[in-house]
Design an enzyme around this catalytic site. Sequence first.
Site, short mmCIF file in Angstrom:
data_model
loop_
_atom_site.label_atom_id
_atom_site.label_comp_id
_atom_site.label_asym_id
_atom_site.label_seq_id
_atom_site.Cartn_x
_atom_site.Cartn_y
_atom_site.Cartn_z
N GLU B 60 0.74 -1.23 0.04
CA GLU B 60 0.08 0.04 0.15
C GLU B 60 0.65 1.52 -0.01
O GLU B 60 0.77 2.27 -0.59
CB GLU B 60 -1.19 0.14 1.42
CG GLU B 60 -2.20 -0.85 1.43
CD GLU B 60 -1.99 -2.33 1.41
OE1 GLU B 60 -0.59 -2.77 1.88
OE2 GLU B 60 -2.87 -3.38 1.40
N HIS B 129 -10.54 -5.27 10.46
CA HIS B 129 -10.68 -4.62 9.30
C HIS B 129 -12.27 -3.99 9.16
O HIS B 129 -13.11 -3.68 8.24
CB HIS B 129 -11.66 -6.40 8.37
CG HIS B 129 -10.29 -6.47 8.24
ND1 HIS B 129 -9.18 -7.69 9.02
CD2 HIS B 129 -9.88 -6.97 6.77
CE1 HIS B 129 -8.24 -7.90 7.68
NE2 HIS B 129 -8.65 -7.65 6.33
#
Lengths: 339, 327
Positions: B60, B129
């Site tokens: 990322e 998450h």
Amino acid sequence: MASKKKSDPSGDATLHRELLHSMILQRRFEEKVAEAYALGKIGGFCHLYIGQEAVGTGVMSELRHDDYVITTYRDHGQALARGMSARSVMAELFGRIDGCSRGKGGSMHLFDRSVGFLGGHGIVGGHVPIATGVAFAIKYRGGDQCIVCFMGEAAVNNGAFHESLNMAGLWKLPVVYVIENNRYGMGTAMNRASSIAEMYKRGETYSIHSEEVDGQDVFAVREAMSAAVARARKNYEPTLLEIKTYRFMGHSMSDAVSGTYRSKAELEEYMKRDPINLLKAKMTADGTMRENLVAEIEQEIAATVQDSWDYADASPEPPIEALYEDVLVETTSDTTQEG
Amino acid sequence: MPIITYRDALNQALREEMHKDDRVFLMGEEVGVYNGAYKVSKGLLEEFGEMRVVDTPITELGFAGVGVGAAMVGLRPVVEFMTWNFALLAIDQVVNAAAKMLYMSGGQFPMPMVFRGPNGAALQLSAQHSQAWESWLAHIPGLKVVTPGTPYDAKGLLKSAIRDDNPVIVLEGEMLYNTKGEVPEEEYLIPLGKAELKREGSDCSIITSGKMVLVAMQAADTLAKEGIKIDVVDLRTIRPMDVEAITTSVKKTNRAVVLEEGWEICGIGAQVVDYIQRDCFDHLDAPVIRVHQADVPMPYAKMLERAAKPDLAKTIAAVKKVMYLEA
């Protein structure tokens, strides 16, 4: 390996004069910066490049005007070597409106769109993915430019560096990663921070052509850069150069030159290979040095540096309205398209 | 008017903008061959090729920076994070690079780019998450932050985000991808920075955005049956926030509930309440109440997860409280 043509100066007096001028300009400019810092004309963090000038000069001397450069917070010397005016750099350091970043960036954030200088960046390793993205854009457009990404040897232990090299190797991007190995990440010796001593080997694991270069010898830097730039232009191939150098000053203006993490004896040993003296010696040896040349250059540069100081001193501070300017741009339907 | 999913609305926005402008490209994990982890990019690789639909390694920080670099020299990247939870690894590029480049270069380098992906909790994905990042991102000057709550808004806001010359954060609702709504065939854009009054009422304002718009609308439906009329203000854009839309509504209803998906402390609702107290102090008939996630990492167990999330019942209870009604 790179061709040998550049390592044999073969009497190119004009070129050598330019290289010497570039390196002495960086040196004298930064000596003046240190003076201005001591007087409180310059604030914040201020990292000098003294001792590393052959790297900036050698690298830039192989670039075209339409290539790109991105670097760290130790960016004054490289900005000058890339062709930014001493006036605009000094005015930026003084925090004035005529500075290259209009007084918003300071020492660590010199930018100049007109010469493709994409900034000094303040987070170690943070600009390495950005360089990779510029290289991606060059390939996306089918161009034949390249980008040079300077970083210190401490950045190669950072995740951003590894993620970037992996993508550059995987996608074949026209980038030259230049590790300026000056042996210390601030006050930490590289052998106390890196699991390997030869930094260039980090590139090999990403299928990137990697080599070690003597960073005190401007011709060695040019030779390695010449080959790297050719790889980027012809085949979109990345290169990693570990250019070995040494900084003669402290990490920043607020830190001692020697005594804590390195000895005075070590510093003196490295200073024997001052890149400017090495170039002068080489010019004397190959006949491209002439009487009074150094004095002429020094005189010219003294005037340039003093002029940059006077210019910066006379330049106004940014007006208060500038505070809220440049946070966002007004979006127009016709956005700039770059070539 | 065609009824399509939120996912397909985003897909249409990407496809249309990529056709319109060849500087626009999409990059991220699984966006190409796999057609997107949530199928938002379905068919785009086939249509535009691998230079414009770029599958990245799982890095990322690295690929967000690639987007920043490409934007710096004039491309218009759309960087997809598989979820915003993973974007934390890239936050240096979002905050230190994309948001600040224009300012620290004295206006020389605009950042015409989009960072987008699913945000907020889905179902039983537990702590790492299930997070809503609005307040983190909206804190940063130099960014715009949008939170579409419907398919219509998703398409119009994403298209505007891609055309904007600034870095725009698009927070998509992970639980919204399958939701459906009317999306016209003809082209439209939704301006950034403008809220929409999703429902008009006179008794109490619910100020919200993103996935919580659906909860607010359900609450308004339910309360309507009891004769309580709710003004639902969908902020649509969190930064810059449409303060006028908030204060206009509160001056009309004199009561407000601020509903958000994220945590309470320094949340978006705190900012909304600040605007209300500054501009509507003399108009308020009751203290403003906030509805938000419980101040805990998201638990896995079903019952605990339900207890942690803002929902319909909590929203209705909050409205009744600001109206001094029995719950």
